[in-house]
Design a protein around this motif. Structure first.
Motif, PDB file in Angstrom:
ATOM      1  N   ASN A   1       0.883  -0.892   0.040  1.00 53.24           N
ATOM      2  CA  ASN A   1      -0.413  -0.455  -0.263  1.00 53.24           C
ATOM      3  C   ASN A   1       0.514   1.138   0.050  1.00 53.24           C
ATOM      4  O   ASN A   1       2.529   1.564   0.574  1.00 53.24           O
ATOM      5  CB  ASN A   1      -1.206   0.216   1.288  1.00 53.24           C
ATOM      6  N   ILE A   2       0.253   2.299  -0.999  1.00 55.98           N
ATOM      7  CA  ILE A   2       0.894   3.783  -0.480  1.00 55.98           C
ATOM      8  C   ILE A   2       0.307   4.737  -0.769  1.00 55.98           C
ATOM      9  O   ILE A   2      -1.388   4.346  -1.298  1.00 55.98           O
ATOM     10  CB  ILE A   2       2.038   3.601  -1.354  1.00 55.98           C
ATOM     11  N   SER A   3       0.352   5.939  -0.109  1.00 56.39           N
ATOM     12  CA  SER A   3      -1.243   6.958   0.178  1.00 56.39           C
ATOM     13  C   SER A   3      -0.172   8.004   0.112  1.00 56.39           C
ATOM     14  O   SER A   3       0.613   7.962   1.077  1.00 56.39           O
ATOM     15  CB  SER A   3      -1.862   6.205   1.245  1.00 56.39           C
ATOM     16  N   THR A   4      -1.048   8.816   0.029  1.00 48.42           N
ATOM     17  CA  THR A   4      -0.262  10.689  -0.031  1.00 48.42           C
ATOM     18  C   THR A   4      -1.754  11.493   0.607  1.00 48.42           C
ATOM     19  O   THR A   4      -2.414  11.002  -0.285  1.00 48.42           O
ATOM     20  CB  THR A   4      -0.159  11.030  -1.068  1.00 48.42           C
ATOM     21  N   ARG A   5      -1.679  12.048   1.588  1.00 42.23           N
ATOM     22  CA  ARG A   5      -2.504  12.309   2.077  1.00 42.23           C
ATOM     23  C   ARG A   5      -1.665  14.268   2.303  1.00 42.23           C
ATOM     24  O   ARG A   5      -1.059  14.357   2.613  1.00 42.23           O
ATOM     25  CB  ARG A   5      -2.645  12.368   4.052  1.00 42.23           C
ATOM     26  N   ALA A   6      -2.833  15.130   2.088  1.00 42.39           N
ATOM     27  CA  ALA A   6      -2.015  16.382   1.652  1.00 42.39           C
ATOM     28  C   ALA A   6      -3.240  17.564   1.379  1.00 42.39           C
ATOM     29  O   ALA A   6      -4.504  16.720   1.294  1.00 42.39           O
ATOM     30  CB  ALA A   6      -1.512  16.754   0.629  1.00 42.39           C
ATOM     31  N   PHE A   7      -3.387  18.656   1.035  1.00 44.85           N
ATOM     32  CA  PHE A   7      -4.576  19.580   1.240  1.00 44.85           C
ATOM     33  C   PHE A   7      -4.419  19.747  -0.379  1.00 44.85           C
ATOM     34  O   PHE A   7      -3.916  20.500  -1.463  1.00 44.85           O
ATOM     35  CB  PHE A   7      -4.425  20.742   1.238  1.00 44.85           C
ATOM     36  N   VAL A   8      -6.301  19.033  -1.231  1.00 44.52           N
ATOM     37  CA  VAL A   8      -6.204  19.506  -2.659  1.00 44.52           C
ATOM     38  C   VAL A   8      -7.482  20.759  -2.648  1.00 44.52           C
ATOM     39  O   VAL A   8      -8.001  21.468  -2.259  1.00 44.52           O
ATOM     40  CB  VAL A   8      -7.439  18.267  -2.566  1.00 44.52           C
ATOM     41  N   GLY A   9      -6.369  21.675  -3.783  1.00 38.32           N
ATOM     42  CA  GLY A   9      -6.214  22.414  -3.879  1.00 38.32           C
ATOM     43  C   GLY A   9      -7.388  22.268  -5.610  1.00 38.32           C
ATOM     44  O   GLY A   9      -7.691  21.617  -5.851  1.00 38.32           O
ATOM     45  N   THR A  10      -6.851  22.915  -6.385  1.00 38.68           N
ATOM     46  CA  THR A  10      -7.808  23.390  -7.642  1.00 38.68           C
ATOM     47  C   THR A  10      -6.337  23.315  -8.855  1.00 38.68           C
ATOM     48  O   THR A  10      -5.168  23.502  -8.657  1.00 38.68           O
ATOM     49  CB  THR A  10      -8.684  24.469  -7.769  1.00 38.68           C
ATOM     50  N   SER A  11      -6.919  22.759 -10.186  1.00 36.70           N
ATOM     51  CA  SER A  11      -5.744  23.021 -11.231  1.00 36.70           C
ATOM     52  C   SER A  11      -4.795  22.481 -11.195  1.00 36.70           C
ATOM     53  O   SER A  11      -4.855  21.204 -10.979  1.00 36.70           O
ATOM     54  CB  SER A  11      -5.460  24.401 -11.352  1.00 36.70           C
ATOM     55  N   ASP A  12      -3.893  22.553 -10.994  1.00 35.56           N
ATOM     56  CA  ASP A  12      -2.399  22.307 -10.491  1.00 35.56           C
ATOM     57  C   ASP A  12      -2.445  21.570  -9.666  1.00 35.56           C
ATOM     58  O   ASP A  12      -1.373  20.526  -9.119  1.00 35.56           O
ATOM     59  CB  ASP A  12      -0.846  23.224 -10.581  1.00 35.56           C
ATOM     60  N   ASN A  13      -3.045  22.082  -8.208  1.00 35.79           N
ATOM     61  CA  ASN A  13      -2.740  21.905  -6.786  1.00 35.79           C
ATOM     62  C   ASN A  13      -3.447  20.658  -5.889  1.00 35.79           C
ATOM     63  O   ASN A  13      -4.137  20.500  -5.056  1.00 35.79           O
ATOM     64  CB  ASN A  13      -2.562  23.308  -6.108  1.00 35.79           C
TER      65      ASN A  13
ATOM     66  N   GLY B   1      -9.888  21.199   0.155  1.00 32.70           N
ATOM     67  CA  GLY B   1      -9.498  20.457   1.744  1.00 32.70           C
ATOM     68  C   GLY B   1      -8.740  19.254   1.309  1.00 32.70           C
ATOM     69  O   GLY B   1      -8.140  19.346   0.578  1.00 32.70           O
ATOM     70  N   VAL B   2      -8.405  18.682   3.233  1.00 28.86           N
ATOM     71  CA  VAL B   2      -7.456  17.742   2.804  1.00 28.86           C
ATOM     72  C   VAL B   2      -8.203  16.506   2.206  1.00 28.86           C
ATOM     73  O   VAL B   2      -8.804  16.342   3.018  1.00 28.86           O
ATOM     74  CB  VAL B   2      -7.305  17.585   4.393  1.00 28.86           C
ATOM     75  N   GLY B   3      -7.386  15.766   1.860  1.00 28.08           N
ATOM     76  CA  GLY B   3      -8.241  14.653   1.247  1.00 28.08           C
ATOM     77  C   GLY B   3      -6.590  13.455   1.367  1.00 28.08           C
ATOM     78  O   GLY B   3      -5.769  13.552   1.609  1.00 28.08           O
ATOM     79  N   LEU B   4      -7.262  11.603   0.912  1.00 27.22           N
ATOM     80  CA  LEU B   4      -5.904  11.106   0.766  1.00 27.22           C
ATOM     81  C   LEU B   4      -6.319  10.103  -0.088  1.00 27.22           C
ATOM     82  O   LEU B   4      -7.448   9.694  -0.730  1.00 27.22           O
ATOM     83  CB  LEU B   4      -6.634  10.674   2.392  1.00 27.22           C
ATOM     84  N   VAL B   5      -5.589  10.483  -1.278  1.00 27.14           N
ATOM     85  CA  VAL B   5      -5.297   8.680  -2.194  1.00 27.14           C
ATOM     86  C   VAL B   5      -3.994   8.116  -1.668  1.00 27.14           C
ATOM     87  O   VAL B   5      -3.492   8.170  -0.729  1.00 27.14           O
ATOM     88  CB  VAL B   5      -5.116   9.330  -3.721  1.00 27.14           C
ATOM     89  N   GLU B   6      -5.052   6.365  -2.274  1.00 28.72           N
ATOM     90  CA  GLU B   6      -4.591   5.134  -1.498  1.00 28.72           C
ATOM     91  C   GLU B   6      -4.357   3.962  -2.731  1.00 28.72           C
ATOM     92  O   GLU B   6      -5.696   4.036  -3.245  1.00 28.72           O
ATOM     93  CB  GLU B   6      -5.173   4.751  -0.485  1.00 28.72           C
ATOM     94  N   ILE B   7      -3.607   3.435  -3.182  1.00 35.68           N
ATOM     95  CA  ILE B   7      -3.490   1.989  -3.612  1.00 35.68           C
ATOM     96  C   ILE B   7      -3.310   1.848  -2.966  1.00 35.68           C
ATOM     97  O   ILE B   7      -2.302   1.381  -2.378  1.00 35.68           O
ATOM     98  CB  ILE B   7      -2.668   3.044  -5.210  1.00 35.68           C
ATOM     99  N   TYR B   8      -3.715   0.369  -3.180  1.00 38.92           N
ATOM    100  CA  TYR B   8      -3.668  -0.749  -2.755  1.00 38.92           C
ATOM    101  C   TYR B   8      -3.169  -1.653  -3.822  1.00 38.92           C
ATOM    102  O   TYR B   8      -3.620  -1.893  -4.127  1.00 38.92           O
ATOM    103  CB  TYR B   8      -4.984  -1.227  -1.529  1.00 38.92           C
ATOM    104  N   ASP B   9      -2.124  -3.124  -3.767  1.00 39.72           N
ATOM    105  CA  ASP B   9      -1.857  -4.277  -4.420  1.00 39.72           C
ATOM    106  C   ASP B   9      -3.092  -4.925  -3.799  1.00 39.72           C
ATOM    107  O   ASP B   9      -2.064  -5.605  -2.945  1.00 39.72           O
ATOM    108  CB  ASP B   9      -0.112  -4.116  -4.749  1.00 39.72           C
ATOM    109  N   LEU B  10      -3.876  -5.903  -5.023  1.00 38.55           N
ATOM    110  CA  LEU B  10      -4.566  -6.963  -3.987  1.00 38.55           C
ATOM    111  C   LEU B  10      -3.823  -8.023  -4.601  1.00 38.55           C
ATOM    112  O   LEU B  10      -4.566  -8.802  -5.212  1.00 38.55           O
ATOM    113  CB  LEU B  10      -6.015  -6.795  -5.018  1.00 38.55           C
ATOM    114  N   GLY B  11      -2.709  -8.504  -5.440  1.00 36.65           N
ATOM    115  CA  GLY B  11      -2.105  -9.173  -6.226  1.00 36.65           C
ATOM    116  C   GLY B  11      -2.382  -9.773  -7.394  1.00 36.65           C
ATOM    117  O   GLY B  11      -3.105  -8.783  -8.556  1.00 36.65           O
ATOM    118  N   SER B  12      -1.899 -10.769  -7.771  1.00 36.50           N
ATOM    119  CA  SER B  12      -2.736 -11.427  -9.613  1.00 36.50           C
ATOM    120  C   SER B  12      -4.196 -12.227  -9.630  1.00 36.50           C
ATOM    121  O   SER B  12      -4.995 -11.781  -8.227  1.00 36.50           O
ATOM    122  CB  SER B  12      -1.934 -12.686  -9.733  1.00 36.50           C
ATOM    123  N   PRO B  13      -4.768 -11.191 -10.371  1.00 33.24           N
ATOM    124  CA  PRO B  13      -6.387 -11.198 -10.578  1.00 33.24           C
ATOM    125  C   PRO B  13      -6.803 -13.156 -10.760  1.00 33.24           C
ATOM    126  O   PRO B  13      -5.689 -13.943 -11.445  1.00 33.24           O
ATOM    127  CB  PRO B  13      -6.815 -10.542 -11.977  1.00 33.24           C
TER     128      PRO B  13
END
Length: 254
Positions: A128-140, A242-254
């Protein structure tokens, strides 16, 4: 991600699963983003690595500060391009880890936090990897990138975009209604989602994986991908911020 101050610094999380230690390199990139056309780059990032007890927090300002670390980072083949950027070479036992990116002297700007797997053959993986930060608009907005390892086998991943549920975790100013896009290495849109229950098939897979968001306004995607680079883009519906969190989970082979 847009690194601000206080509760709005950049936070990159990752989970190591398995039975063996994992050799990783973490980088906090700011000034060199200017050459990639990123506006308002963070001029001098500071990186902190936090882990489970009894792990001792590691902090780095400039990646060449410690000669031992400098040699290890150079040996990895991917040292930062700017001397003001931060990096940490570490061998970590399985567990949950958090990389915090701040601006020196409380400065703000757009930055990149990265974790590289330098020991892919050991019996452990970045699940798993994730990023939490302030979500703005456009490039931010928040951009969570990941690369599925070399090879020919497809991999199943889950991507989540969280906002409202962060309030219950004590995060102030959470993003009210996140929207999520998954794009390939060429920037082509593969799949998008507003509310995770919009697509019944996707919702069922999130529930089965134990990854259903707790708020109906949050976003979720489950898909099977070939090896290669991908980006998950987290923004606010109707330019919400606002502050958001994006997460990516590796679920393994299909």
């Amino acid at each position: 991600m847009l690194v601000q101050t206080g509760a709005n610094v950049g936070i990159g999380g990752f989970i190591i699963t398995g039975t063996g230690p994992k050799h990783v390199l973490l980088r906090a990139i700011g000034p060199s983003l200017i050459q990639s056309g990123v506006p308002d780059a963070l001029t001098d990032p500071i990186l902190e690595l936090h882990g489970p007890s009894p792990f001792v927090t590691i902090t780095n300002d400039n990646w060449r500060d410690d000669p031992v670390q400098e040699a290890l980072i150079i040996a990895s083949g991917i040292p930062p391009a700017n001397n003001l950027e931060s990096a940490i070479d570490a061998t970590l036992t399985p567990g949950n880890y958090t990389a915090i990116v701040r601006g020196k002297n409380n400065t703000s700007g757009v930055a990149l936090v990265e974790v590289y797997d330098l020991s892919q053959a050991v019996p452990a993986k970045l699940a798993n990897i994730s990023t939490r930060a302030f979500v703005g608009t456009s490039d931010n907005i928040i951009i969570g990138g990941f690369q599925l390892g070399a090879g020919t086998a497809n991999d199943r991943v889950a991507v989540r975009g969280l906002g409202p549920s962060l309030t219950a975790a004590g995060v102030p100013g959470a993003l009210a209604d996140p929207i999520l896009e998954l794009r390939d290495g060429n920037g082509a849109l593969l799949v998008s989602d507003n509310d995770w229950q919009d697509n019944p098939a996707q919702a069922s897979q999130l529930i089965d994986a134990g990854l259903a968001p707790t708020n109906v306004l949050e976003a979720g995607i489950v898909t099977t991908l070939p090896p290669g680079p991908y980006t998950a883009l987290l923004a606010g519906l109707n330019n919400g911020i606002g502050v958001g969190l994006v997460e990516i989970y590796d679920l393994g082979s299909p």
